[in-house]
Scaffold this motif. Structure first.
Motif, mmCIF file in Angstrom:
data_model
loop_
_atom_site.group_PDB
_atom_site.id
_atom_site.type_symbol
_atom_site.label_atom_id
_atom_site.label_comp_id
_atom_site.label_asym_id
_atom_site.label_seq_id
_atom_site.Cartn_x
_atom_site.Cartn_y
_atom_site.Cartn_z
ATOM 1 N N ALA A 201 0.858 -1.189 0.000
ATOM 2 C CA ALA A 201 0.000 0.000 0.000
ATOM 3 C C ALA A 201 0.891 1.235 0.000
ATOM 4 N N SER A 202 0.413 2.290 -0.660
ATOM 5 C CA SER A 202 1.179 3.528 -0.723
ATOM 6 C C SER A 202 0.236 4.725 -0.722
ATOM 7 N N GLY A 203 0.728 5.822 -0.235
ATOM 8 C CA GLY A 203 -0.031 7.078 -0.251
ATOM 9 C C GLY A 203 0.833 8.196 -0.773
ATOM 10 N N ALA B 177 -4.170 7.256 -2.869
ATOM 11 C CA ALA B 177 -3.900 6.069 -2.044
ATOM 12 C C ALA B 177 -4.048 4.839 -2.936
ATOM 13 N N THR B 178 -3.011 3.976 -2.915
ATOM 14 C CA THR B 178 -2.988 2.834 -3.832
ATOM 15 C C THR B 178 -2.671 1.552 -3.086
ATOM 16 N N VAL B 179 -3.390 0.500 -3.437
ATOM 17 C CA VAL B 179 -3.117 -0.847 -2.939
ATOM 18 C C VAL B 179 -2.795 -1.718 -4.151
ATOM 19 N N SER B 180 -1.614 -2.379 -4.127
ATOM 20 C CA SER B 180 -1.182 -3.202 -5.261
ATOM 21 C C SER B 180 -0.924 -4.627 -4.792
ATOM 22 N N ALA B 181 -1.178 -5.569 -5.654
ATOM 23 C CA ALA B 181 -0.937 -6.994 -5.374
ATOM 24 C C ALA B 181 -0.319 -7.627 -6.606
ATOM 25 N N ALA B 182 0.570 -8.634 -6.359
ATOM 26 C CA ALA B 182 1.211 -9.354 -7.465
ATOM 27 C C ALA B 182 1.362 -10.815 -7.071
ATOM 28 N N LEU B 183 1.270 -11.680 -8.051
ATOM 29 C CA LEU B 183 1.387 -13.126 -7.808
ATOM 30 C C LEU B 183 2.123 -13.762 -8.982
ATOM 31 N N PRO B 184 3.309 -14.385 -8.708
ATOM 32 C CA PRO B 184 3.999 -15.086 -9.807
ATOM 33 C C PRO B 184 3.260 -16.375 -10.161
ATOM 34 N N LEU B 185 2.950 -16.538 -11.441
ATOM 35 C CA LEU B 185 2.253 -17.739 -11.904
ATOM 36 C C LEU B 185 3.234 -18.749 -12.496
ATOM 37 N N VAL B 186 4.129 -18.286 -13.337
ATOM 38 C CA VAL B 186 5.150 -19.145 -13.942
ATOM 39 C C VAL B 186 6.488 -18.429 -13.816
ATOM 40 N N SER C 33 -6.843 2.160 -6.719
ATOM 41 C CA SER C 33 -6.416 3.512 -6.340
ATOM 42 C C SER C 33 -7.625 4.326 -5.895
ATOM 43 N N TYR C 34 -7.401 5.185 -4.928
ATOM 44 C CA TYR C 34 -8.433 6.066 -4.389
ATOM 45 C C TYR C 34 -7.827 7.453 -4.369
ATOM 46 N N LEU C 35 -8.397 8.411 -5.180
ATOM 47 C CA LEU C 35 -7.713 9.677 -5.357
ATOM 48 C C LEU C 35 -8.692 10.837 -5.433
ATOM 49 N N THR C 36 -8.134 12.015 -5.197
ATOM 50 C CA THR C 36 -8.915 13.252 -5.282
ATOM 51 C C THR C 36 -7.974 14.407 -5.538
ATOM 52 N N ALA D 245 -7.730 -2.080 -11.373
ATOM 53 C CA ALA D 245 -7.265 -2.749 -12.595
ATOM 54 C C ALA D 245 -6.611 -4.067 -12.209
ATOM 55 N N ILE D 246 -6.799 -5.088 -13.028
ATOM 56 C CA ILE D 246 -6.118 -6.373 -12.883
ATOM 57 C C ILE D 246 -5.581 -6.774 -14.249
#
Length: 451
Positions: free
Chosen positions: A80-82, A119-128, A307-310, A327-328
């Motif tokens: 998470a980042s702001g 404010a942003t929340v990011s997620a990542a998952l290695p598949l291969v 993301s949540y922004l103003t 977004a995904i």
């Protein structure tokens, strides 16, 4: 209380303090209790005090955490980042000529507001990810290498303890043999002295008996010093203080049952620690080669972001309009060209593999030679032992005969001294042969990797 009584009490108190101090300083520090040792106890003490084994245990724990770290890379990552931005000079957007004429000739316009919040929340998952999988496999191989190094240290410590322990037993038994020899010589001297005083034997016999006792004393002193030195070396290997008194509960003869027939089929070098370490290093290089080659392969990962922004011109937070966006997606990474660095690195590893294979072949030949040498030494010592058993019986019988002959006047003191010397030599040779067998067996066990 009168001054006289106070003075007497004060004097008595000072005297009691002085006596207590004297008794305290006069006491000698208590010596550690005598330690009774057998071979099993000595090995346990040595292994418990071995710093290499302790370091290896900590290293195994460290690599295990490193493996868990690599496994953690397979799990989703979340962050998470702001961000706050003060747009001192706002971004602008240029307009086409037709639209600019409608706006009174203005060719650009400012975009956004002075204050921007995100404010942003990011997620990542290695598949291969082939490289990551190979790294995890390599961590287990690191643990196997450390375990084998620890086993090698334990085998080496076992050999050192056995060598030192058997050396003490040999020195102890040799000293006992020489003590019996000196006692026999003293008994002969006593008998000869009595016979000389009675005029039964000549002065020559009396002198020869004295010389025999005197000749044995230097050998006895040397054997006693050898025993002290052997005990000191055993203490050093066991990390015991030099002032620690030790008593060995076993004799060298207690290990005579270990003198058995040698089975050549059991003497294979497959458990030799040096060979196993080379095999593990070969596996490690093979893992490294697969890891390098995996850099040619694509990787695929999934990602997501919210993301949540103003934006606003003022600081009236309650009036802000917050907008969310999400977004995904999938990200595919395909390596195309990297200056042949991966290819050249792979070639280096292949050459290192060839070197290790050659080292393994040379090492195998050397180990086979060590095994054969140890077996030959064991066979020679075993044959010598069998011969020495008969020699001891014959020497003891010869000494008894010579003793009776001398006492009856039928024999000479030279015959008695010679027979006593032969008996002593036969006993010493027997002890040495048993020691040689046990040392050769210890060498063979270490080469074979037997724990």
């Amino acid at each position: 209380m009168t001054k006289k009584k106070f003075s007497i009490i004060k004097t008595a108190f000072v005297i009691s303090i002085l006596l207590l101090t004297q008794s305290t300083y006069g006491q000698e520090p208590e010596k550690p209790a005598t330690l009774e040792l057998d071979l099993a106890t000595a090995l346990t003490i040595a292994h418990d005090n071995n710093p290499t084994i302790k370091i290896a245990e900590l290293e195994i724990e460290r690599v295990d955490y490193s493996k868990r770290e690599a496994l953690g890379n397979l799990l989703p990552s979340l962050s998470a980042s702001g961000q706050y931005t003060n747009n001192i000079m706002k971004s602008v957007m240029f307009m086409p000529e037709s639209f600019s004429a409608m706006m009174g000739g203005q060719k650009y316009m400012e975009i956004g507001y002075k204050n921007s919040y995100t404010a942003t929340v990011s997620a990542a998952l290695p598949l291969v990810n082939f490289s990551l999988w190979e790294q995890i496999k390599g961590k287990q191989n690191e643990i196997d290498i450390i375990i084998e190094k620890s086993r090698a240290s334990k085998l080496d410590m076992t050999k050192q303890v056995k060598d030192a322990y058997f050396a003490v037993l040999l020195a102890k038994n040799s000293l006992n043999v020489l003590e019996r020899s000196i006692n026999n010589a003293k008994e002969t001297l006593k008998t000869t002295k009595t016979s000389y005083e009675q005029g039964v034997v000549s002065e020559y016999d009396y002198i020869r008996a004295q010389v025999q006792v005197n000749n044995l004393n230097p050998t006895y002193i040397s054997a006693k010093n050898g025993l002290d030195l052997a005990i000191l070396q055993l203490k050093m290997i066991l990390s015991l203080p030099t002032e620690q008194e030790i008593v060995l509960k076993e004799n060298l003869e207690d290990f005579s049952e270990k003198v058995t027939e040698i089975n050549l089929n059991e003497n294979t070098a497959e458990n030799n620690s040096d060979l196993r370490q080379i095999d593990l290093n070969i596996v490690s290089l093979q893992n490294s080669l697969r890891l390098v080659n995996s850099q040619h392969l694509p990787s695929l990962s999934a990602f997501g972001q919210y993301s949540y922004l103003t934006q606003a011109e003022d600081y009236k937070f309650a009036d802000y309009n917050w907008v969310g966006s999400a977004a995904i997606g999938l990200q595919l990474n395909i390596p195309i060209f990297n200056g042949r660095t991966v290819v050249n690195k792979a070639k280096q590893i292949k050459i290192s593999l060839q070197e290790l294979q050659l080292q393994k072949e040379y090492l195998k030949e050397g180990i086979d030679l060590q095994i054969q040498a140890a077996i030959n030494n064991m066979k020679a010592a075993k044959e010598q032992l069998e011969a020495n058993k008969d020699a001891i019986k014959q020497a003891e019988r010869g000494y008894e005969i010579a003793k009776v002959r001398y006492q009856t006047g039928a024999g000479t003191i030279l015959e008695l001294n010679d027979s006593e010397l032969s008996m002593t030599q036969a006993n010493l040779t027997y002890q040495q042969s048993l020691y040689d067998y046990l040392i050769a067996q210890t060498n063979l066990e270490k080469v074979l990797g037997k724990e």
